[in-house]
Write a protein that holds these residues in place. Structure first.
Motif, PDB file in Angstrom:
ATOM      1  N   ALA A 118       0.833  -1.203   0.000  1.00 30.11           N
ATOM      2  CA  ALA A 118       0.000   0.000   0.000  1.00 30.11           C
ATOM      3  C   ALA A 118       0.863   1.248   0.000  1.00 30.11           C
ATOM      4  O   ALA A 118       0.573   2.227  -0.711  1.00 30.11           O
ATOM      5  N   ALA A 119       1.945   1.224   0.780  1.00 25.61           N
ATOM      6  CA  ALA A 119       2.854   2.375   0.829  1.00 25.61           C
ATOM      7  C   ALA A 119       3.514   2.601  -0.525  1.00 25.61           C
ATOM      8  O   ALA A 119       3.692   3.751  -0.960  1.00 25.61           O
ATOM      9  N   ASP A 120       3.888   1.525  -1.201  1.00 20.35           N
ATOM     10  CA  ASP A 120       4.494   1.652  -2.527  1.00 20.35           C
ATOM     11  C   ASP A 120       3.528   2.300  -3.510  1.00 20.35           C
ATOM     12  O   ASP A 120       3.924   3.137  -4.331  1.00 20.35           O
ATOM     13  N   LEU A 121       2.249   1.911  -3.444  1.00 20.28           N
ATOM     14  CA  LEU A 121       1.251   2.492  -4.335  1.00 20.28           C
ATOM     15  C   LEU A 121       1.068   3.972  -4.056  1.00 20.28           C
ATOM     16  O   LEU A 121       1.071   4.804  -4.977  1.00 20.28           O
ATOM     17  N   LEU A 122       0.920   4.334  -2.785  1.00 19.02           N
ATOM     18  CA  LEU A 122       0.708   5.741  -2.425  1.00 19.02           C
ATOM     19  C   LEU A 122       1.916   6.600  -2.770  1.00 19.02           C
ATOM     20  O   LEU A 122       1.774   7.810  -2.996  1.00 19.02           O
ATOM     21  N   ALA A 123       3.079   5.965  -2.835  1.00 17.51           N
ATOM     22  CA  ALA A 123       4.294   6.725  -3.140  1.00 17.51           C
ATOM     23  C   ALA A 123       4.368   7.142  -4.600  1.00 17.51           C
ATOM     24  O   ALA A 123       5.121   8.066  -4.940  1.00 17.51           O
ATOM     25  N   VAL A 124       3.597   6.496  -5.482  1.00 15.28           N
ATOM     26  CA  VAL A 124       3.700   6.807  -6.914  1.00 15.28           C
ATOM     27  C   VAL A 124       2.499   7.574  -7.452  1.00 15.28           C
ATOM     28  O   VAL A 124       2.524   8.018  -8.603  1.00 15.28           O
ATOM     29  N   PRO A 126      -0.017  10.872  -7.642  1.00 16.54           N
ATOM     30  CA  PRO A 126       0.257  12.302  -7.449  1.00 16.54           C
ATOM     31  C   PRO A 126      -0.492  12.928  -6.277  1.00 16.54           C
ATOM     32  O   PRO A 126      -0.093  13.984  -5.796  1.00 16.54           O
ATOM     33  N   ASN A 127      -1.559  12.290  -5.810  1.00 13.33           N
ATOM     34  CA  ASN A 127      -2.384  12.891  -4.759  1.00 13.33           C
ATOM     35  C   ASN A 127      -2.713  11.877  -3.664  1.00 13.33           C
ATOM     36  O   ASN A 127      -3.881  11.547  -3.447  1.00 13.33           O
ATOM     37  N   PRO A 128      -1.718  11.350  -2.961  1.00  9.58           N
ATOM     38  CA  PRO A 128      -1.959  10.266  -1.994  1.00  9.58           C
ATOM     39  C   PRO A 128      -2.883  10.651  -0.846  1.00  9.58           C
ATOM     40  O   PRO A 128      -3.459   9.779  -0.207  1.00  9.58           O
ATOM     41  N   ASP A 129      -3.022  11.945  -0.573  1.00  7.67           N
ATOM     42  CA  ASP A 129      -3.877  12.377   0.534  1.00  7.67           C
ATOM     43  C   ASP A 129      -5.320  12.591   0.104  1.00  7.67           C
ATOM     44  O   ASP A 129      -6.181  12.908   0.936  1.00  7.67           O
ATOM     45  N   ARG A 131      -9.165  11.914  -1.011  1.00  5.43           N
ATOM     46  CA  ARG A 131     -10.173  11.004  -0.469  1.00  5.43           C
ATOM     47  C   ARG A 131     -10.255   9.701  -1.252  1.00  5.43           C
ATOM     48  O   ARG A 131     -10.540   8.640  -0.688  1.00  5.43           O
ATOM     49  N   ILE A 132      -9.959   9.763  -2.532  1.00  9.51           N
ATOM     50  CA  ILE A 132     -10.075   8.571  -3.368  1.00  9.51           C
ATOM     51  C   ILE A 132      -9.134   7.455  -2.918  1.00  9.51           C
ATOM     52  O   ILE A 132      -9.380   6.267  -3.159  1.00  9.51           O
ATOM     53  N   TRP A 133      -8.044   7.823  -2.251  1.00  6.86           N
ATOM     54  CA  TRP A 133      -7.064   6.820  -1.825  1.00  6.86           C
ATOM     55  C   TRP A 133      -7.242   6.379  -0.375  1.00  6.86           C
ATOM     56  O   TRP A 133      -6.425   5.652   0.153  1.00  6.86           O
ATOM     57  N   LYS A 134      -8.323   6.827   0.269  1.00  2.00           N
ATOM     58  CA  LYS A 134      -8.517   6.458   1.670  1.00  2.00           C
ATOM     59  C   LYS A 134      -8.598   4.943   1.883  1.00  2.00           C
ATOM     60  O   LYS A 134      -8.043   4.429   2.876  1.00  2.00           O
ATOM     61  N   PRO A 135      -9.268   4.176   0.999  1.00  4.00           N
ATOM     62  CA  PRO A 135      -9.262   2.716   1.202  1.00  4.00           C
ATOM     63  C   PRO A 135      -7.859   2.127   1.238  1.00  4.00           C
ATOM     64  O   PRO A 135      -7.617   1.135   1.944  1.00  4.00           O
ATOM     65  N   ILE A 136      -6.941   2.725   0.471  1.00  2.00           N
ATOM     66  CA  ILE A 136      -5.558   2.242   0.485  1.00  2.00           C
ATOM     67  C   ILE A 136      -4.847   2.725   1.747  1.00  2.00           C
ATOM     68  O   ILE A 136      -4.110   1.956   2.387  1.00  2.00           O
TER      69      ILE A 136
END
Length: 286
Positions: A118-124, A126-129, A131-136
């Protein structure tokens, strides 16, 4: 397109196999309701049995529509789930330790690995913060949790546990134990290996289905029927193994296990001649 005979016979076999499996599922009730389980143990075994039963039904539905290679992947899951169930309940003397390894240690290791992915995905992105990425983001562990798991299970220990609980490790352990109920489990290794090719889409896995469909109609149809019969038989064999090992562990009257085996064998008799028909076409006697 396959012949009408192929569709009608595989669907009839798969439906009969599904009905038989559903008929036999209640026979597992004494294992599920055994009063000797602690609540976490009962939940672990219920989860494992449910997963095996669910994938068994899904595989049979795929067989009904002659999607045999996709069914192989699910039968692979059923085989592995059954193997882990049998390993957990092989003996009372090591049940608690094996349950801890499966339900706690490997669970924690799984969370640790999921965090890294999950951290690897959020690292790539552009907008990890966003709302769309909250499940991750919800799959991330806190720093405290991450340190705790990392300290409890070093990389070598993680590899050792995962190897021990992998298919090859479990098969080897059961084979060395001399357990009479599970001694035939090594026979599933070939199908498991072939399903691995399909699952991982390597060059062997991706070429299998195409090569078969390019055969003559006679050769193709004979192997399709033999393949269908083997998949259904494997599913029912796995159920019988789970049932037998479960009844042995709780020291229950074995008559229902014997009765289930007789019903499975009677159903298998509907496959009589399928394998020999395939052998006679594919490997005719000189």
């Amino acid at each position: 397109m396959y012949t009408d005979e192929i569709y009608s016979r595989t669907r009839a076999w798969a439906e009969q196999g599904l009905f038989l499996l559903r008929e036999l599922l209640p026979v597992m009730a004494p294992v599920a309701r055994y009063e000797g389980w602690k609540p976490p143990e009962r939940q672990t075994l219920a989860d494992l049995l449910s997963a095996s039963a669910r994938s068994s039904e899904s595989a049979l539905l795929l067989v009904a529509y002659v999607q045999l290679w996709d069914a192989e992947i699910l039968v692979r899951s059923v085989t592995e789930g059954s193997l882990k169930f049998c390993y957990l309940l092989q003996g009372r003397e090591n049940f608690e330790e094996r349950h801890r390894q499966y339900a706690h240690d490997l669970f924690q290791i799984g969370l640790f690995k999921d965090h890294k992915k999950a951290a690897d995905l959020l690292a790539v992105v552009p907008n990890p913060d966003d709302r769309i990425w909250k499940p991750i983001r919800d799959r991330l562990l806190s720093d405290t949790e991450l340190t705790s798991i990392g300290d409890a299970f070093g990389s070598s220990q993680r590899r050792s546990l995962e190897t021990k609980w992998g298919f090859t490790g479990l098969i080897g352990e059961l084979a060395r134990s001399g357990d009479q109920l599970t001694k035939g489990f090594t026979g599933f290794a070939h199908g498991y290996s072939m399903a691995s090719h399909i699952h991982h889409a390597d060059s062997i896995g991706t070429s299998l289905a195409i090569e078969r469909d390019l055969r003559s109609t006679e050769r193709r149809d004979k192997v399709l029927l033999a393949h269908s019969a083997r998949l259904i038989s494997d599913i029912l064999s796995c159920f019988h193994l789970r049932l037998a090992v479960g009844y042995r562990f709780i020291q229950h009257d074995f008559d229902p296990v014997v009765s289930a085996a007789e019903k499975i064998q009677k159903f298998r008799e509907t496959f009589d001649g399928v394998y020999s028909d395939w052998m006679n076409v594919e490997y005719p006697e000189s």
